[in-house]
Design a protein around this motif. Structure first.
Motif, PDB file in Angstrom:
ATOM      1  N   HIS A   1       0.850  -1.179   0.000  1.00 29.34           N
ATOM      2  CA  HIS A   1       0.000   0.000   0.000  1.00 29.34           C
ATOM      3  C   HIS A   1       0.895   1.242   0.000  1.00 29.34           C
ATOM      4  O   HIS A   1       2.018   1.226   0.510  1.00 29.34           O
ATOM      5  CB  HIS A   1      -0.914  -0.002   1.222  1.00 29.34           C
ATOM      6  CG  HIS A   1      -1.931  -1.105   1.185  1.00 29.34           C
ATOM      7  ND1 HIS A   1      -2.990  -1.099   0.313  1.00 29.34           N
ATOM      8  CD2 HIS A   1      -2.025  -2.263   1.895  1.00 29.34           C
ATOM      9  CE1 HIS A   1      -3.710  -2.189   0.491  1.00 29.34           C
ATOM     10  NE2 HIS A   1      -3.146  -2.923   1.433  1.00 29.34           N
TER      11      HIS A   1
ATOM     12  N   ASP B   1      -0.688   1.965  -6.534  1.00 26.16           N
ATOM     13  CA  ASP B   1      -1.830   1.739  -5.652  1.00 26.16           C
ATOM     14  C   ASP B   1      -2.541   3.051  -5.325  1.00 26.16           C
ATOM     15  O   ASP B   1      -3.772   3.121  -5.328  1.00 26.16           O
ATOM     16  CB  ASP B   1      -1.364   1.064  -4.364  1.00 26.16           C
ATOM     17  CG  ASP B   1      -2.521   0.722  -3.432  1.00 26.16           C
ATOM     18  OD1 ASP B   1      -3.448   0.028  -3.880  1.00 26.16           O
ATOM     19  OD2 ASP B   1      -2.506   1.155  -2.272  1.00 26.16           O
TER      20      ASP B   1
ATOM     21  N   LYS C   1      -6.476   3.843  -6.273  1.00 20.51           N
ATOM     22  CA  LYS C   1      -7.436   4.142  -5.209  1.00 20.51           C
ATOM     23  C   LYS C   1      -8.030   5.541  -5.390  1.00 20.51           C
ATOM     24  O   LYS C   1      -9.248   5.734  -5.253  1.00 20.51           O
ATOM     25  CB  LYS C   1      -6.734   4.045  -3.853  1.00 20.51           C
ATOM     26  CG  LYS C   1      -6.288   2.646  -3.448  1.00 20.51           C
ATOM     27  CD  LYS C   1      -7.462   1.748  -3.110  1.00 20.51           C
ATOM     28  CE  LYS C   1      -7.049   0.521  -2.298  1.00 20.51           C
ATOM     29  NZ  LYS C   1      -5.978  -0.278  -2.868  1.00 20.51           N
TER      30      LYS C   1
ATOM     31  N   THR D   1     -11.048  -0.231 -10.529  1.00 20.71           N
ATOM     32  CA  THR D   1     -11.183  -1.581  -9.979  1.00 20.71           C
ATOM     33  C   THR D   1     -10.765  -2.684 -10.948  1.00 20.71           C
ATOM     34  O   THR D   1     -10.468  -3.801 -10.520  1.00 20.71           O
ATOM     35  CB  THR D   1     -12.644  -1.845  -9.559  1.00 20.71           C
ATOM     36  OG1 THR D   1     -13.504  -1.605 -10.680  1.00 20.71           O
ATOM     37  CG2 THR D   1     -13.043  -0.930  -8.405  1.00 20.71           C
TER      38      THR D   1
ATOM     39  N   TYR E   1      -8.244  -6.242  -6.884  1.00 20.34           N
ATOM     40  CA  TYR E   1      -8.553  -5.696  -8.204  1.00 20.34           C
ATOM     41  C   TYR E   1      -8.985  -6.814  -9.150  1.00 20.34           C
ATOM     42  O   TYR E   1      -8.618  -7.979  -8.960  1.00 20.34           O
ATOM     43  CB  TYR E   1      -7.326  -4.977  -8.788  1.00 20.34           C
ATOM     44  CG  TYR E   1      -6.952  -3.727  -8.035  1.00 20.34           C
ATOM     45  CD1 TYR E   1      -7.595  -2.522  -8.284  1.00 20.34           C
ATOM     46  CD2 TYR E   1      -5.956  -3.747  -7.063  1.00 20.34           C
ATOM     47  CE1 TYR E   1      -7.263  -1.367  -7.581  1.00 20.34           C
ATOM     48  CE2 TYR E   1      -5.614  -2.613  -6.359  1.00 20.34           C
ATOM     49  CZ  TYR E   1      -6.262  -1.420  -6.616  1.00 20.34           C
ATOM     50  OH  TYR E   1      -5.942  -0.291  -5.916  1.00 20.34           O
TER      51      TYR E   1
END
Length: 289
Positions: free
Chosen positions: A207, A212, A216, A221, A246
């Motif tokens: 993360h 990422d 986000k 997605t 994802y």
């Protein structure tokens, strides 16, 4: 006594995943897919499974349907979909630096599919090695060793000719190969393409990586993957994205590797039967209209 195991890994010996006999919803309330007996797998998260199991109609203004291997079709939300193109850089493809015939063969189909994807509103994310001097100080030993040969070379070392320091940001060897660099610059100007640096084999190994964060922040997605090498940086990013939830789709004819026979096939087998889906550029272009 029967020699058949009571339970095996679902993909064991599976040539293709059988179609479902009735509609089924996977996941949870905010994050779900719905699969139908027709072969449609709806990834849009726009309509939960109804009690009558009726398949929803395609909303062509915001969605498109793409055939994938295994006798399936995936439905994706255009605004929540991105193409993740990995490491199509001079370091991996330029003939003066290495022989990568299968990688070079991906260039033409990649150039052909980018336009239709942009037309659908799909973002093109060029995810590439691009190190800073500060990152050189913090790379794990296994990563450093992997890019050295016989104890020589490695990240940040000067390459022959005018290719610059190995996989450092803004070096010529870190640029996209040939016409891909021009295509990226065109897309950057139009606001459709984004360059994202990575500092591991995987572009989304944790993360707060640049990839990422972008996904986000933009509500993406569904990811279409391509690039080199299939069984290293591409699969590393693909699998980490799968772990993080994802929707992962490997695009077969824009994905290649220099590894021995079987490496690419293994990646595609697992992508199609366990981790997500596999398609090709012709399917995407035809679906884009």
């Amino acid at each position: 006594m029967s020699q058949v195991p009571i339970h095996d890994t679902p993909i064991l010996g599976m040539a293709t995943r059988p179609r479902v006999s009735k509609a089924i919803e996977y996941g949870n309330t905010p994050n779900f897919w719905v699969e139908y007996p027709s072969g449609l797998v709806d990834l849009t998260r726009s309509q939960h499974l109804t009690t009558d199991g009726v398949e929803p109609s395609l909303v062509s203004s915001t969605q498109f349907d793409i055939p994938v291997t295994g006798d399936r079709t995936i439905r994706v939300d255009k605004s929540k979909t991105a193409a993740v193109i990995i490491d199509m850089q001079n370091f991996f493809l330029h003939p003066e630096l290495r022989v990568h015939k299968t990688g070079l063969a991906c260039v033409d189909p990649l150039l052909k599919v980018i336009g239709p994807l942009r037309k659908q509103g799909v973002k093109i994310l060029w995810v590439n090695w691009g190190l800073t001097d500060q990152e050189l100080k913090t790379l794990p030993p296994a990563v450093v060793r992997g890019f050295m040969k016989g104890g020589f070379g490695g990240f940040g070392t000067e390459m022959p000719g005018n290719f610059g320091r190995l996989l450092m940001r803004d070096a010529r060897n870190s640029e996209l190969y040939g016409p891909l660099q021009e295509e990226y610059l065109k897309g950057e100007k139009e606001g459709t393409d984004v360059w994202i640096h990575k500092n591991r084999m995987s572009g989304i190994w944790g993360h707060q990586t640049a990839l990422d964060l972008y996904l986000k922040e933009n509500g993406i997605t569904t990811l279409f993957f391509g690039g080199v090498n299939a069984d290293q940086c591409v699969s590393g990013t693909f699998i980490d994205a799968y772990f993080q939830g994802y929707d992962c789709v490997m695009v077969e004819d824009i994905t290649a590797t220099t590894s021995p026979a079987g490496a690419l096939e293994n990646v595609l087998y697992n992508a199609a039967n366990s981790q997500g889906f596999v398609t090709n550029t012709s399917n995407i272009i035809n679906a884009s209209g």
